[in-house]
Motif scaffolding. Structure first.
Motif, short mmCIF file in Angstrom:
data_model
loop_
_atom_site.label_atom_id
_atom_site.label_comp_id
_atom_site.label_asym_id
_atom_site.label_seq_id
_atom_site.Cartn_x
_atom_site.Cartn_y
_atom_site.Cartn_z
N GLN A 59 14.30 -1.36 -5.46
CA GLN A 59 13.93 -1.90 -4.14
C GLN A 59 13.23 -3.24 -4.36
N PRO A 60 13.85 -4.33 -3.96
CA PRO A 60 13.30 -5.66 -4.28
C PRO A 60 12.13 -6.11 -3.40
N ASP A 61 11.63 -5.26 -2.50
CA ASP A 61 10.58 -5.68 -1.55
C ASP A 61 9.46 -6.49 -2.20
N LEU A 62 8.94 -5.94 -3.29
CA LEU A 62 7.75 -6.56 -3.89
C LEU A 62 8.02 -7.98 -4.40
N THR A 96 0.83 -1.21 0.00
CA THR A 96 0.00 0.00 0.00
C THR A 96 0.87 1.26 0.00
N ASN A 97 2.19 1.06 0.00
CA ASN A 97 3.14 2.17 -0.04
C ASN A 97 3.58 2.36 -1.50
N THR A 98 3.00 3.39 -2.15
CA THR A 98 3.24 3.54 -3.59
C THR A 98 4.72 3.82 -3.90
N ALA A 99 5.42 4.46 -2.98
CA ALA A 99 6.84 4.75 -3.20
C ALA A 99 7.63 3.44 -3.29
N LYS A 100 7.26 2.47 -2.43
CA LYS A 100 7.93 1.17 -2.44
C LYS A 100 7.64 0.41 -3.73
N VAL A 101 6.38 0.47 -4.17
CA VAL A 101 5.99 -0.25 -5.39
C VAL A 101 6.72 0.35 -6.59
N ALA A 114 3.54 2.64 10.85
CA ALA A 114 3.18 3.94 10.30
C ALA A 114 2.39 3.78 9.00
N ILE A 115 1.41 4.66 8.81
CA ILE A 115 0.65 4.67 7.55
C ILE A 115 1.53 5.30 6.48
N PRO A 116 1.68 4.61 5.32
CA PRO A 116 2.58 5.13 4.30
C PRO A 116 2.09 6.47 3.74
#
Lengths: 136, 139
Positions: free
Chosen positions: A39-42, A23-28, B68-70
């Motif tokens: 960032q390989p999180d996904l 839900t963190n668009t910066a991470k996606v 924390a909420i992103p």
């Protein structure tokens, strides 16, 4: 019971989306930025989800029917055509532009931010437009 | 490596959720299709509960864990509208999104879903490449 099963499944899904950072668009967008600061999180999110779905799906489908329904409702199409590819391209462009795909965007409605609400409204309008233009 | 523990556990939850829906109702947990079906039918009821669950689940996670909420996306509203339209149209034409094709479809060993997933991930990567490294936008 089917309402409860759907609700519980949805809650588990929502927990997973928020916990994983989807839900963190910066991470996606960081995941999609393969040629930048990747960032390989996904990939780990996908890996975790596929570990379960690849492992459990065959066992579930071996059963004669689901627990609370008369039959499995699986997509019948196996066709790989221009619609599948074209739709995938359009979806991927939209995903890359902001970093929201449908599941995380819906879950992020919990945050009550204007941009998320606007995204969902535009997504629903897009779905309606596809129907209206007989594209889907 | 610890940075990837939460994404992995989150992914396991997503997989578990998809399997729970498949085992209980025999349905594929593809969010784009479920959301559209929750509005247009048929079988609206379970879809509405599932979609509501997504929101409740995210709320619960942040409330109980204190995580924390992103931050919301930084893109201007017009671009968010454009992105939403593309996602909406594309997922209808392509019959699914990250959850339906990426998690459930590949789980069923569907070649169609694997191709769809590779397509939208590639398109996403190219889009971010153009945004950040061709246009130089920090979005």
């Amino acid at each position: 019971m089917s309402k409860l099963a759907a609700l519980v499944s949805g809650i588990l899904f929502g927990i997973g989306l928020a916990l994983s950072g989807m839900t963190n668009t910066a991470k996606v967008q960081g995941f999609l930025d393969l040629f930048g600061d990747w960032q390989p999180d996904l990939a780990f999110v996908m890996g975790g989800a596929l570990l379960i779905s690849l492992g459990a799906t065959p066992f579930i489908l071996q059963r004669s029917k689901p627990i609370f329904a008369e039959a499995f409702s699986l997509p019948a199409s196996a066709v790989i055509d221009r619609r599948l590819i074209g739709g995938g391209v359009l979806f991927g462009i939209g995903w890359g532009l902001v970093g929201y795909c449908p599941g995380p965007a819906i879950a992020a409605l919990a945050y009550g931010t204007e941009s998320t609400v606007v995204f969902i409204a535009a997504m629903l309008a897009g779905m309606g437009l596809a129907k209206l233009l007989k594209l889907a | 490596m610890t940075a990837y523990i939460l994404p992995t556990i989150g992914g396991l939850f997503i997989g578990l959720a998809a399997m729970s829906l498949l085992a209980s109702l025999g349905r594929v947990a593809g969010v784009s299709g479920i959301v559209w079906g929750a509005i247009t039918g048929p079988d609206r009821q379970w879809r509405v509960y599932f979609v509501g669950g997504l929101i409740v689940g995210a709320w619960l996670l942040h409330t109980l864990s204190g995580m924390a909420i992103p931050a919301p996306p930084e893109a201007p509203l017009w671009l968010i509208v454009v992105a939403g339209l593309f996602v909406g149209i594309g997922t209808r034409i392509g019959s699914g999104c990250t959850s339906g094709h990426g998690v459930c479809g590949i789980g069923r060993r569907s070649a169609r879903s694997l191709i769809a997933t590779l397509t939208f991930i590639s398109a996403g990567i190219i889009t971010v490449f153009i945004l950040r490294h061709v246009l130089g936008l920090g979005l």
